[in-house]
Design a protein around this motif. Structure first.
Motif, mmCIF file in Angstrom:
data_model
loop_
_atom_site.group_PDB
_atom_site.id
_atom_site.type_symbol
_atom_site.label_atom_id
_atom_site.label_comp_id
_atom_site.label_asym_id
_atom_site.label_seq_id
_atom_site.Cartn_x
_atom_site.Cartn_y
_atom_site.Cartn_z
ATOM 1 N N LEU A 152 0.788 -1.220 0.000
ATOM 2 C CA LEU A 152 0.000 0.000 0.000
ATOM 3 C C LEU A 152 0.829 1.284 0.000
ATOM 4 O O LEU A 152 0.379 2.314 -0.494
ATOM 5 N N ALA A 153 2.042 1.220 0.552
ATOM 6 C CA ALA A 153 2.825 2.443 0.746
ATOM 7 C C ALA A 153 3.170 3.146 -0.562
ATOM 8 O O ALA A 153 3.311 4.367 -0.592
ATOM 9 N N ASP A 154 3.325 2.393 -1.640
ATOM 10 C CA ASP A 154 3.687 2.997 -2.920
ATOM 11 C C ASP A 154 2.478 3.439 -3.734
ATOM 12 O O ASP A 154 2.625 3.832 -4.899
ATOM 13 N N HIS A 155 1.295 3.356 -3.140
ATOM 14 C CA HIS A 155 0.108 3.844 -3.832
ATOM 15 C C HIS A 155 0.289 5.331 -4.126
ATOM 16 O O HIS A 155 0.813 6.086 -3.293
ATOM 17 N N PRO A 156 -0.092 5.802 -5.312
ATOM 18 C CA PRO A 156 0.171 7.207 -5.679
ATOM 19 C C PRO A 156 -0.478 8.237 -4.781
ATOM 20 O O PRO A 156 -0.075 9.406 -4.799
ATOM 21 N N MET A 157 -1.460 7.853 -3.965
ATOM 22 C CA MET A 157 -2.098 8.826 -3.093
ATOM 23 C C MET A 157 -1.456 8.897 -1.709
ATOM 24 O O MET A 157 -1.833 9.735 -0.882
ATOM 25 N N THR A 158 -0.490 8.024 -1.437
ATOM 26 C CA THR A 158 0.158 8.012 -0.121
ATOM 27 C C THR A 158 0.860 9.336 0.143
ATOM 28 O O THR A 158 1.649 9.806 -0.672
ATOM 29 N N ALA A 159 0.563 9.940 1.319
ATOM 30 C CA ALA A 159 1.147 11.250 1.631
ATOM 31 C C ALA A 159 1.599 11.383 3.072
ATOM 32 O O ALA A 159 2.288 12.348 3.408
ATOM 33 N N MET A 160 1.247 10.425 3.948
ATOM 34 C CA MET A 160 1.604 10.544 5.364
ATOM 35 C C MET A 160 1.443 9.182 6.024
ATOM 36 O O MET A 160 0.621 8.367 5.594
ATOM 37 N N VAL A 161 2.248 8.911 7.050
ATOM 38 C CA VAL A 161 2.086 7.685 7.830
ATOM 39 C C VAL A 161 2.154 8.042 9.307
ATOM 40 O O VAL A 161 2.769 9.039 9.706
ATOM 41 N N SER A 162 1.522 7.215 10.130
ATOM 42 C CA SER A 162 1.572 7.430 11.572
ATOM 43 C C SER A 162 1.720 6.110 12.301
ATOM 44 O O SER A 162 1.351 5.044 11.786
ATOM 45 N N LEU A 163 2.281 6.190 13.506
ATOM 46 C CA LEU A 163 2.537 5.039 14.359
ATOM 47 C C LEU A 163 1.426 4.928 15.398
ATOM 48 O O LEU A 163 1.166 5.888 16.134
ATOM 49 N N MET A 164 0.793 3.762 15.483
ATOM 50 C CA MET A 164 -0.296 3.553 16.442
ATOM 51 C C MET A 164 -0.039 2.288 17.248
ATOM 52 O O MET A 164 0.609 1.356 16.780
ATOM 53 N N ASP A 165 -0.576 2.266 18.455
ATOM 54 C CA ASP A 165 -0.542 1.075 19.300
ATOM 55 C C ASP A 165 -1.767 1.142 20.206
ATOM 56 O O ASP A 165 -1.796 1.901 21.182
#
Length: 377
Positions: A152-165
């Motif tokens: 999913l990370a290389d999907h053209p709409m990817t713009a931000m990621v976050s760490l959750m737990d």
């Protein structure tokens, strides 16, 4: 295409003033103070930058309008886009959970792919009037996070990621008894609750640390902004900052917010927290962080309408912020945090993303929305 507004209360930079605005070719061409005989008369209404939402879960609700009822993903994207524009949101980071911590059918791998592809197809077909990007919320305790994020990370709409737990007993769910009460209300026995808790804690011990490092490395390699979600204490913040996180998203204690400020992170709280008067999980109130100078911006979380209300609510008692400062919480701050340099403010040369607002009995009512100079709501 060229047009102008006059007699508007323009929120530009650190102030708001009566003036006029000229738009040309989808960009702001000129901003002037005082009266003008040219342009549409906005009758003294506020003219502010388009709202930028770094985190909204609302796309899921249009895809699954009821439990186990899925909708056409392009249709869901179009409806979602229209709802956001109606409340002044012109740039959206649609947040989707990768490696879900529960059995939510909207967060399975196949569903995620359908949702994000539906969003992209709608955008490519010119069906979306707002600007949409994807914010991948990475559940670091998941056994499946890496294999899913790889796809999913290389999907053209990817713009931000976050760490959750979301392991119960810490972070967002510090009050484990309050959290597990909902499980018991759903019919789970005490034994089943203990088994579920034990399994969640075991997954955390096995996966959280290596998955956090993996997500952080992925963000660095792709030049994506990295956020840390629901930090509880200084150790959580220090770990996130060391991994490269620049955004502290929804810290759950004053101590975590203070440490985020010390580490130079941008602090965002959920809009519903301010409007409702507190966190539904019993965590720190956004109003308390505002009073302590530990608040930089808002994201809508689960109520997009909350952002326009936050911008105006914080200008009243007990806060007394200026309108420009309140508006910056949902425009300039998220633009800076996400690296968007072409929007978030009203200034010559920037995108003509603007929102007309009138307060009615203290409630901000959106009366018009323009995205890149085009009327969209």
């Amino acid at each position: 295409m060229e047009f102008a507004f006059r007699n508007a209360r323009i929120v530009a930079g650190e102030e708001a003033f009566i003036g006029s605005l000229l738009v040309r070719g989808g960009a702001i061409a000129d901003v002037a103070r005082g009266s003008s005989a040219v342009g549409e008369d906005l009758e003294g209404d506020v003219l502010m930058p388009g709202i930028i939402d770094l985190h909204t879960d609302s796309l899921e609700r249009h895809y699954f309008p009821r439990a186990n009822i899925d909708w056409n993903p392009v249709s869901a994207a179009v409806t979602h886009d229209g709802c956001l524009l109606s409340v002044g949101v012109t740039t959206t980071f649609d947040s989707m959970s990768v490696g879900s911590y529960n059995a939510n059918p909207a967060r399975g791998e196949e569903t995620l792919r359908r949702l994000v592809d539906g969003l992209l197809n709608a955008q490519r077909a010119g069906l979306l009037k707002g600007d949409h990007r994807v914010h991948w919320r990475c559940e670091t305790t998941s056994d499946h996070l890496r294999e899913r994020l790889e796809h999913l990370a290389d999907h053209p709409m990817t713009a931000m990621v976050s760490l959750m737990d979301h392991t119960p007993g810490q972070r967002q769910y510090r009050n484990v008894e309050k959290h597990t009460a909902s499980w018991r209300a759903g019919g789970m026995s005490d034994l089943a609750v203990e088994e579920r808790l034990s399994a969640a804690r075991e997954r955390q011990a096995r996966n959280a640390a290596p998955n956090r490092a993996y997500v952080a490395a992925l963000a660095r390699e792709r030049g994506l902004p990295l956020a840390s979600h629901d930090d509880e204490d200084e150790a959580h913040v220090d770990e996130a900052a060391a991994l490269g996180a620049t955004v502290s998203e929804f810290p759950v204690t004053v101590a975590a917010a203070r440490r985020a400020r010390e580490r130079g992170m941008t602090i965002f709280m959920g809009g519903p927290n301010l409007i409702r008067g507190g966190s539904y999980s019993g965590n720190v109130r956004a109003s308390e962080l505002a009073e302590l100078g530990l608040l930089d911006g808002f994201a809508s979380d689960y109520v997009p309408r909350s952002l326009i209300e936050c911008a105006f609510r914080i200008t009243g008692e007990p806060f007394g912020w200026s309108l420009a400062r309140g508006v910056a919480l949902v425009t300039d701050a998220p633009a800076r945090a996400s690296g968007l340099t072409d929007r978030g403010r009203i200034a010559p040369g920037l995108r003509a993303d603007v929102v007309r607002v009138r307060q009615v009995d203290g409630l901000p009512i959106v009366r018009g929305v323009w995205a890149e100079g085009r009327r969209v709501a």
